[in-house]
Scaffold this motif. Structure first.
Motif, PDB file in Angstrom:
ATOM      1  N   VAL A  37       0.557  -0.967   0.178  1.00 12.06           N
ATOM      2  CA  VAL A  37      -0.042  -0.204  -0.438  1.00 12.06           C
ATOM      3  C   VAL A  37       0.983   1.284   0.019  1.00 12.06           C
ATOM      4  CG1 VAL A  37      -1.836   1.454   1.292  1.00 12.06           C
ATOM      5  CG2 VAL A  37      -1.563  -1.398   1.219  1.00 12.06           C
ATOM      6  N   ALA A  38       0.738   2.007  -0.560  1.00 16.21           N
ATOM      7  CA  ALA A  38       2.016   3.232  -1.279  1.00 16.21           C
ATOM      8  C   ALA A  38       1.313   4.018   0.478  1.00 16.21           C
ATOM      9  CB  ALA A  38       1.327   3.897  -2.235  1.00 16.21           C
ATOM     10  N   SER A  39       2.565   4.608   0.572  1.00 14.62           N
ATOM     11  CA  SER A  39       2.561   5.388   1.650  1.00 14.62           C
ATOM     12  C   SER A  39       2.077   6.926   1.409  1.00 14.62           C
ATOM     13  CB  SER A  39       3.631   5.469   2.454  1.00 14.62           C
ATOM     14  OG  SER A  39       4.713   4.328   2.705  1.00 14.62           O
ATOM     15  N   ALA A  40       0.974   7.141   0.966  1.00 16.51           N
ATOM     16  CA  ALA A  40      -0.298   8.460   0.297  1.00 16.51           C
ATOM     17  C   ALA A  40      -0.793   7.954  -0.685  1.00 16.51           C
ATOM     18  CB  ALA A  40       0.587   9.385   0.079  1.00 16.51           C
ATOM     19  N   ASN A  41      -2.137   8.457  -0.547  1.00 10.16           N
ATOM     20  CA  ASN A  41      -3.201   8.070  -2.025  1.00 10.16           C
ATOM     21  C   ASN A  41      -3.299   9.214  -2.622  1.00 10.16           C
ATOM     22  OD1 ASN A  41      -3.862   5.963  -0.292  1.00 10.16           O
ATOM     23  ND2 ASN A  41      -5.665   7.550   0.807  1.00 10.16           N
ATOM     24  N   HIS A  42      -2.770   9.664  -4.018  1.00  8.77           N
ATOM     25  CA  HIS A  42      -2.332   9.561  -5.359  1.00  8.77           C
ATOM     26  C   HIS A  42      -3.338   9.295  -6.544  1.00  8.77           C
ATOM     27  CE1 HIS A  42       1.059  12.506  -3.774  1.00  8.77           C
ATOM     28  NE2 HIS A  42       1.228  11.181  -3.158  1.00  8.77           N
ATOM     29  N   MET A  43      -3.965   8.345  -6.579  1.00 12.44           N
ATOM     30  CA  MET A  43      -5.271   8.441  -7.299  1.00 12.44           C
ATOM     31  C   MET A  43      -6.669   8.062  -6.126  1.00 12.44           C
ATOM     32  SD  MET A  43      -4.928   4.971  -9.844  1.00 12.44           S
ATOM     33  CE  MET A  43      -4.750   3.613  -8.595  1.00 12.44           C
ATOM     34  N   ALA A  44      -7.969   8.488  -7.401  1.00 14.26           N
ATOM     35  CA  ALA A  44      -8.860   8.046  -6.796  1.00 14.26           C
ATOM     36  C   ALA A  44      -9.781   6.377  -7.297  1.00 14.26           C
ATOM     37  CB  ALA A  44      -9.741   9.761  -7.438  1.00 14.26           C
ATOM     38  N   VAL A  45     -10.202   6.043  -6.777  1.00 12.09           N
ATOM     39  CA  VAL A  45     -11.093   5.157  -7.633  1.00 12.09           C
ATOM     40  C   VAL A  45     -11.604   5.690  -9.378  1.00 12.09           C
ATOM     41  CG1 VAL A  45     -13.359   5.834  -6.323  1.00 12.09           C
ATOM     42  CG2 VAL A  45     -12.794   3.481  -7.236  1.00 12.09           C
ATOM     43  N   GLY A  69     -14.049   8.146  -9.782  1.00 14.84           N
ATOM     44  CA  GLY A  69     -13.796   9.716  -8.711  1.00 14.84           C
ATOM     45  C   GLY A  69     -13.352  10.729  -8.143  1.00 14.84           C
ATOM     46  N   LYS A  70     -13.091  11.832  -7.243  1.00 11.94           N
ATOM     47  CA  LYS A  70     -11.989  12.710  -7.529  1.00 11.94           C
ATOM     48  C   LYS A  70     -11.350  12.450  -5.862  1.00 11.94           C
ATOM     49  CE  LYS A  70     -14.457  16.841  -6.293  1.00 11.94           C
ATOM     50  NZ  LYS A  70     -14.978  18.086  -7.034  1.00 11.94           N
ATOM     51  N   GLU A  71     -11.919  11.560  -5.498  1.00 13.49           N
ATOM     52  CA  GLU A  71     -11.348  11.950  -3.341  1.00 13.49           C
ATOM     53  C   GLU A  71      -9.800  11.321  -3.941  1.00 13.49           C
ATOM     54  OE1 GLU A  71     -13.395  11.642  -0.293  1.00 13.49           O
ATOM     55  OE2 GLU A  71     -15.554  11.171  -1.435  1.00 13.49           O
ATOM     56  N   LEU A  72      -9.056  11.222  -2.902  1.00 12.09           N
ATOM     57  CA  LEU A  72      -7.609  10.652  -3.021  1.00 12.09           C
ATOM     58  C   LEU A  72      -7.595   9.605  -2.330  1.00 12.09           C
ATOM     59  CD1 LEU A  72      -5.149  13.723  -3.325  1.00 12.09           C
ATOM     60  CD2 LEU A  72      -5.796  12.508  -4.296  1.00 12.09           C
ATOM     61  N   PHE A 114      -5.024   1.772   5.111  1.00 16.73           N
ATOM     62  CA  PHE A 114      -5.953   1.274   3.590  1.00 16.73           C
ATOM     63  C   PHE A 114      -6.510   3.351   3.851  1.00 16.73           C
ATOM     64  CE2 PHE A 114      -9.281   0.068   0.834  1.00 16.73           C
ATOM     65  CZ  PHE A 114      -8.555  -0.098  -0.726  1.00 16.73           C
ATOM     66  N   GLY A 115      -6.866   3.104   2.169  1.00 16.51           N
ATOM     67  CA  GLY A 115      -7.986   4.181   1.942  1.00 16.51           C
ATOM     68  C   GLY A 115      -7.601   5.596   3.036  1.00 16.51           C
ATOM     69  N   ARG A 116      -8.956   5.793   3.996  1.00 11.13           N
ATOM     70  CA  ARG A 116      -8.988   7.104   4.315  1.00 11.13           C
ATOM     71  C   ARG A 116      -7.725   6.957   5.677  1.00 11.13           C
ATOM     72  NH1 ARG A 116     -13.006  10.014   2.608  1.00 11.13           N
ATOM     73  NH2 ARG A 116     -14.474   9.553   1.229  1.00 11.13           N
TER      74      ARG A 116
END
Length: 357
Positions: free
Chosen positions: A147-155, A158-161, A255-257
C-alpha cells in the motif's frame, strides 16, 4: 514547453552508500541498520529507480529526527501457518521491515515450497523490485506489493484521494540475471513527480489531472491539486484497489482514508502494509530447466517481428540490468538540485559531504 536544461554529476557508488549510512546513523539508526538501508537505497539508484534511492535521504532523515520512524524497532515474525507469516515492523524503516519479511518468505518457502508473508506497521520501503529480486537469488520466484505511503489516485470515476500508486513487482531467474517487472498502478510513481519538481521540469500530459476540472496538470508544483491517472484506465484503478486489500486490509494495515501521507507528515506512524511471496521453482521443475526455458522464450520474443520504427524488443529487467552495469562503472547520476539538498543534510548532521568522499 521546452524543458530547462538539467545538470548532472556522477557519484561513486561506494560514496553514495557511505553517505546514506553515515546520515542515517547520525539521525539515530544503529550502524548495522543504517548500512542495510544504505545498500538497498543505493541498489534502487543502480537499477534506475532514481525516485527511490539517495533522492529520498533528506525525507528519511527528517522522519527519523522527528520521530516518524522508530529508530530502534523490534521487528517480529509470527509464523501463522506452515506457509504463512505476519511481520510486525514496529514502525521501523520500511527497508528493514520488508527485508526481514523477504528473508522469512525465503526460509519458509525452503520448507513448504511457497510462502506468503504479510507486513504491517511498516513504512515506505523504496523500489518494489528490490524485494521481488531477493527470493530469485535462492532459486525462487519473488512477488512483492504494498500500500503506497500516500494516496494520489481516486477510484475510477471518483475524485477523492483514496487509492495509492500501489506497486507490483514480480521477479524470475534467467541466465542473464533476474527478469523483473516493477510497476506502479499509476502511469508514473509519485516519486517521479517529486523528481520532476526538484529539477524544475514540466511533466508530460497524461500523468496528472486536476481533481475539479479533469484538465491535465503539467506543473509538478501543482501536483497537490491533482490525481495521478491509473494504468489502463479502470483496470489500473481496480488493480490498485485489490493490491491494497491484499497488502493492507489483509495484514491489519492502513488502507483508503486511513493512509497517512508521509510526504506531508514527518511524525505520524503510517502503518504501511506490504506482502512478499516466494515460490521455490524446484517444487515444480528443476531450476536449471526452468531458467533455460525462460531464456529460450525470451530469445524468441526478442527475435520476433517488430513494428515499424521499433529498433529492438525490450523485456522486463533489461533497463535495470543495463543501468546496474553502466552505473557501477560510471557512477550514479545526480541532478545539481539534489546535490544541494544532500550537502545540506550532511552539514546538518556533521557528516562528510558526498563529493568529499
Amino acid at each position: 514547453m521546452n524543458a530547462p536544461a538539467v545538470s548532472f554529476r556522477r557519484a561513486r557508488v561506494d560514496a553514495v552508500v557511505a553517505l546514506i549510512a553515515d546520515c542515517l546513523a547520525a539521525a539515530g539508526l544503529s550502524r548495522d541498520n543504517a548500512a542495510a538501508v544504505a545498500e538497498l537505497m543505493t541498489e534502487a539508484d543502480l537499477t534506475g529507480a532514481d525516485g527511490h534511492g539517495v533522492f529520498r535521504l533528506p525525507q528519511y532523515v527528517r522522519r527519523l529526527r522527528a520521530g516518524g520512524f522508530n529508530r530502534t524497532p523490534s521487528i517480529t515474525v509470527d509464523r501463522t501457518a506452515p506457509a504463512t507469516a505476519l511481520v510486525d515492523g514496529d514502525n521501523g524503516m520500511g527497508h528493514l521491515v520488508v527485508k526481514r519479511a523477504a528473508e522469512a518468505a525465503i526460509d519458509i518457502a525452503r520448507e513448504t515450497g511457497v510462502a506468503w508473508v504479510g507486513v504491517r506497521r511498516s513504512n515506505h520501503a523504496g523500489s518494489a523490485g528490490l524485494y521481488a529480486e531477493l527470493p530469485v537469488r535462492h532459486g525462487m520466484v519473488g512477488i512483492y506489493s504494498a500500500v503506497a505511503s500516500a494516496n494520489h489516485m481516486a477510484v475510477w470515476g471518483g475524485k477523492e484521494l483514496l487509492l495509492g500508486t500501489n506497486p507490483l513487482a514480480i521477479a524470475v531467474p534467467t541466465g542473464a540475471g533476474p527478469m523483473v517487472l516493477d510497476m506502479a498502478t499509476t502511469i508514473v510513481s509519485y516519486g517521479t513527480v517529486k523528481k520532476y519538481a526538484l529539477q524544475g521540469l514540466p511533466m508530460p500530459e497524461g500523468w496528472l489531472i486536476d481533481r475539479d476540472t479533469g484538465e491535465p496538470i503539467t506543473d509538478p508544483a501543482r501536483s497537490g491539486q491533482g490525481l495521478l491517472l491509473p494504468i489502463g484506465g479502470y483496470k489500473g484503478s481496480g488493480l490498485s484497489l485489490m493490491l491494497g486489500v491484499l497488502a493492507g486490509i489483509l495484514n491489519g494495515a492502513a488502507f483508503g482514508r486511513d493512509c497517512v501521507d508521509f510526504n506531508a507528515d514527518d511524525t505520524s506512524e503510517t502503518d504501511t502494509g506490504q506482502l512478499v511471496i516466494a515460490v521455490d521453482i524446484a517444487r515444480f521443475v528443476p531450476l536449471d530447466r526452468f531458467t533455460a526455458e525462460v531464456d529460450r522464450h525470451m530469445a524468441d520474443l526478442r527475435a520476433s517481428a517488430r513494428l515499424p520504427g521499433v529498433e529492438a524488443i525490450r523485456l522486463p529487467g533489461d533497463r535495470r540490468r543495463e543501468c546496474r552495469t553502466e552505473r557501477r562503472e560510471a557512477g550514479i547520476p545526480l541532478p545539481a538540485a539534489l546535490i544541494v539538498q544532500l550537502d545540506k543534510v550532511a552539514a546538518e548532521l556533521g557528516v562528510t559531504p558526498l563529493f568529499e568522499r
